[in-house]
Structure formats: structure tokens, C-alpha cells
Design an enzyme around this catalytic site. Structure first.
Site, PDB file in Angstrom:
ATOM      1  N   ASP A  18     -81.653-103.099 -37.608  1.00  0.00           N
ATOM      2  CA  ASP A  18     -83.037-102.674 -37.843  1.00  0.00           C
ATOM      3  C   ASP A  18     -83.576-103.059 -39.219  1.00  0.00           C
ATOM      4  O   ASP A  18     -84.622-103.706 -39.323  1.00  0.00           O
ATOM      5  CB  ASP A  18     -83.128-101.149 -37.661  1.00  0.00           C
ATOM      6  CG  ASP A  18     -84.515-100.614 -37.916  1.00  0.00           C
ATOM      7  OD1 ASP A  18     -85.291-100.480 -36.963  1.00  0.00           O
ATOM      8  OD2 ASP A  18     -84.839-100.341 -39.093  1.00  0.00           O
ATOM      9  N   VAL A  44     -87.883-100.321 -35.702  1.00  0.00           N
ATOM     10  CA  VAL A  44     -87.710-101.519 -34.875  1.00  0.00           C
ATOM     11  C   VAL A  44     -86.741-101.235 -33.733  1.00  0.00           C
ATOM     12  O   VAL A  44     -87.005-101.586 -32.574  1.00  0.00           O
ATOM     13  CB  VAL A  44     -87.223-102.708 -35.722  1.00  0.00           C
ATOM     14  CG1 VAL A  44     -86.915-103.902 -34.831  1.00  0.00           C
ATOM     15  CG2 VAL A  44     -88.262-103.084 -36.763  1.00  0.00           C
ATOM     16  N   ASP A  45     -85.618-100.610 -34.028  1.00  0.00           N
ATOM     17  CA  ASP A  45     -84.663-100.265 -32.980  1.00  0.00           C
ATOM     18  C   ASP A  45     -85.315 -99.385 -31.920  1.00  0.00           C
ATOM     19  O   ASP A  45     -85.116 -99.572 -30.719  1.00  0.00           O
ATOM     20  CB  ASP A  45     -83.467 -99.516 -33.577  1.00  0.00           C
ATOM     21  CG  ASP A  45     -82.382-100.443 -34.090  1.00  0.00           C
ATOM     22  OD1 ASP A  45     -82.274-101.570 -33.577  1.00  0.00           O
ATOM     23  OD2 ASP A  45     -81.639-100.045 -35.004  1.00  0.00           O
ATOM     24  N   MET A  46     -86.082 -98.402 -32.373  1.00  0.00           N
ATOM     25  CA  MET A  46     -86.649 -97.446 -31.422  1.00  0.00           C
ATOM     26  C   MET A  46     -87.718 -98.085 -30.544  1.00  0.00           C
ATOM     27  O   MET A  46     -87.777 -97.845 -29.336  1.00  0.00           O
ATOM     28  CB  MET A  46     -87.174 -96.222 -32.155  1.00  0.00           C
ATOM     29  CG  MET A  46     -86.072 -95.462 -32.885  1.00  0.00           C
ATOM     30  SD  MET A  46     -86.554 -93.854 -33.516  1.00  0.00           S
ATOM     31  CE  MET A  46     -86.573 -92.885 -32.006  1.00  0.00           C
TER      32      MET A  46
END
Length: 399
Positions: A141, A169-171
Site C-alpha cells: 500500500d 489503496v489496499d482497501m
């Protein structure tokens, strides 16, 4: 009786680790899908991303793996891959985030899976996608936040670029993976065919750059850090009051007039410098000085309550513990308790088939026997690729 959920007939094998894939799996599980979490012999690395810990799992793991059943399989061995194929026989969805090329090297690439399981929706989460100049490279991320420009617009005005303080970003990659899976399932209802769904951290990071990219497309101006201020809207920033700071998110002239009247400055909207959003943007420094002079006479908590009830979007700048203690957080069922486990509720509210919270995140390989029995698979036949099948193995892994 627990509502079965909108995805109650969905069977998912979640072979992903860390954040994006597991978050997608949890979203599906919260809405009723039967999600089997398939971990490698060492476990999902986020089990160790603590303290704090509950049992064998860190809080990081607990936040992403609710409502799943857990098994562990050594996919590096041929027998482990045979077991995965057996698990996919009745699965609707496979979620994985193996390094690009790994599944192909195992003979389980998207073409082969589509041949064997034509109805399977195969979702891959990766750093950069499989192709292009950076195809196949690893991504986390924060590094993606740097590469795709998010850090460049975050931070104090004139200061250094700053990482957003959560794995945004990951989420959003997990969210997009979920959307892609549901799109593919919807299309499958017509065609009868599954398909490959790909979401990459890089693509999702770039997609978050609103309004900075639209602004750049039209103006050619490269945005930089602007603190809490919005590049297009004013007043939209943190402002000092007589006590704590308040965030004002004033999106139109009516809200601006209401704000000014309530803080004793009804004359401000008549000033040509502040008569419209475009003019307020040009003269934002002068406006901030005028507003903070007026706001200095007010208590933040009381004022924010009155303003929002009058239709002016705003909020006191609160800490995490204050958010969890807020009656509205509790009313919206955003805190979930299952025994010792406490987690964050689903923000997706469905009227007839709401999310449900049935299982705490699984212990390592906790449901191996159960999952194998459901599919009439003999655990002893796969013992060498089922780490954690024996209590002694579990103890050795933890040590």
C-alpha cells in the site's frame, strides 16, 4: 434467527493474504457467502502483525477475516494443489493474490481454471497487474501511495509528501475486487460462464486521484500538498475555534450564508470576494482569517452540533476512541462483538438481507476437518499438505 444474507448461496475459496483480497472475502462473508480462508503453512503473515493479539492472531488479521472458516494447505506440493482443485469443484469464486506467474507455474493459470471450472469467477489481486512495464512486480500500500501520486497531494501545504494514515489503496482494491466479483456473478446468471477478475493496487491508487487528475487534465497544473484544504471548494478546511478545531465542508452558497449568519458574520456573503465558490477560492486566505476571528468566540462541540443541524456539513476533529463511543456509531451497528472478538461492522446496509456476524476470525487451520468432511475428502489422505491438522503441528508453528 440470523438472516442468511444476500449471498447465502455463494461458495468462496479465499486463498489471498494481507489486506486487499481478505477484505473482499470478508465483505462477501458478511453478506452470507460461505468463505473458506485457505492459508499457507506459515499462516497469513498478518497473524503476526501485532501487538495487540487475541489468541494466535494480531488485530490486523482479525480486522479482515471475520465470518470465514479457516484451513491451511501447502500449495507448493502437488498434492496440495490437487486439494485446491477438489475444493474448487463446488466453488463459485476463487480469490487469490499469489505473485504473478505462480498459479501459471503450478498449472493453475486462468485458462486452465476456466477449462476445468467454466462457471468459476477467478479474482486476482496484485500490485501492478500481470502486464505492462511494471507487470508482475510486488506492491504494498504505502509504496503504491508514493508511486501513484497520493503522497504528493497529502500533507501540509509547503511540506513534504505524506502517506495517508490508513491503507486506503489496499482497501479500495478490496472494494473494487468485490465489485468485480459481483459484476462477474451477475453476468454469469445470463451467460452461464465465469470469468477472470483482476484488480491491481496501482490501478486502484490512480483511480483515487480525484479531483486532482480532472483538474490536471483541464489546467495542466500539478497539485501538491494542501493540508486539510480542498483544491476546488472553499471554505472546506479545518478552522480554529475557541476550543477544539472544527472541519467545515461548505459546498454551496446557501450553506455558506447559513454558516456566516450562525457565527455572527451575515455580511460576509455580501462581500464580492466571498460571493461565490470561485471567488472564495481565489480569496481563501482572507476568508479563513475572517472566519477564524468569528469562530474564536465559540465552543467547537456546541457549534458543530448546531451547524450540522442547520444544514452546514461540519464536524469536530475527533480521536478514534471518541468515534467508537459515539451513540451514532453504536446505533449504526458499526461495532461488532462476537465473544472476545470486537470488529468493525459492514457499512453496506440492505433492508431485507442485512449483513450478519456469525463467526469470529478463524484460528489457524481451525476448520480443516469440517471443510474436508463437507466435501467427503479424507484428511488423512492429504495429511502431508495440511499443516495444523494435528494440535502438535499448531503448537510447533506458534513456537
Amino acid at each position: 434467527m440470523i438472516n442468511p444474507g444476500s449471498l447465502a448461496n455463494l461458495r468462496v475459496i479465499d486463498a489471498s493474504r494481507v489486506l486487499g483480497g481478505p477484505y473482499a472475502g470478508q465483505i462477501l462473508a458478511d453478506h452470507g457467502a460461505d468463505v473458506v480462508k485457505l492459508e499457507p503453512p506459515a499462516g497469513d503473515e498478518t497473524r503476526g502483525w501485532g501487538p495487540p493479539f487475541l489468541g494466535d492472531a494480531a488485530s490486523y488479521f482479525l480486522g479482515l477475516n471475520r465470518n470465514k472458516r479457516g484451513i491451511a494447505v501447502d500449495l507448493s506440493q502437488e498434492m496440495g494443489r490437487e486439494l485446491l482443485l477438489a475444493l474448487l469443484e463446488d466453488a463459485d469464486v476463487l480469490i487469490e493474490n499469489f505473485k504473478t506467474g505462480t498459479m501459471e507455474r503450478w498449472g493453475l493459470g486462468q485458462d486452465e481454471l476456466a477449462r476445468r471450472f467454466p462457471r468459476l469467477v477467478h479474482c486476482r489481486v496484485s500490485g501492478f497487474g500481470a502486464d505492462g512495464p511494471m507487470g508482475g512486480l510486488p506492491g504494498y500500500d504505502a509504496a503504491i501511495q508514493a508511486l501513484c501520486g497520493i503522497m504528493s497531494v497529502n500533507g501540509e501545504a509547503g511540506g513534504q509528501p505524506l502517506r495517508v494514515g490508513l491503507p486506503v489503496v489496499d482497501m479500495v482494491t478490496g472494494l473494487n475486487a468485490t465489485i468485480g466479483i459481483l459484476m462477474a456473478l451477475s453476468e454469469r446468471a445470463t451467460s452461464g460462464k465465469g470469468q477472470f477478475v483482476e484488480t491491481s493496487l496501482y490501478d486502484c491508487g490512480v483511480s483515487l486521484l480525484h479531483p486532482h487528475l480532472p483538474n490536471y487534465y483541464l489546467s495542466g497544473r500539478v497539485a501538491g500538498p494542501s493540508g486539510n484544504a480542498h483544491p476546488n471548494i472553499c471554505p472546506y478546511d479545518t478552522f480554529a475555534t475557541g476550543t477544539e478545531p472544527i472541519f467545515l465542508a461548505v459546498g454551496n452558497d446557501r450553506q455558506f450564508a447559513t454558516l456566516c449568519a450562525m457565527i455572527g458574520r451575515p455580511d460576509l456573503p455580501q462581500d464580492a470576494r466571498f460571493a461565490s465558490n470561485s471567488q472564495r477560492n481565489i480569496h481563501r486566505d482572507a476568508l479563513k482569517a475572517a472566519l477564524e476571528a468569528a469562530l474564536s468566540a465559540f465552543d467547537c462541540a456546541g457549534l458543530s452540533d448546531r451547524l450540522i443541524k442547520a444544514g452546514v456539513p461540519c464536524g469536530a476533529v475527533r480521536s478514534i476512541d471518541q468515534v467508537i463511543a459515539d451513540p451514532h456509531t453504536i446505533h449504526r451497528e458499526m461495532v461488532v462483538d462476537i465473544g472476545e472478538y470486537r470488529g468493525t461492522g459492514s457499512p453496506i446496509k440492505l433492508s431485507r438481507t442485512p449483513a450478519s456476524y456469525r463467526r469470529a476470525p478463524p484460528g489457524f487451520a481451525q476448520h480443516t476437518g469440517e471443510v474436508m468432511a463437507e466435501r467427503a475428502l479424507d484428511p488423512d489422505s492429504y495429511r502431508e499438505v495440511l499443516p495444523g491438522l494435528d494440535p502438535e503441528q499448531n503448537a510447533a508453528r506458534k513456537a
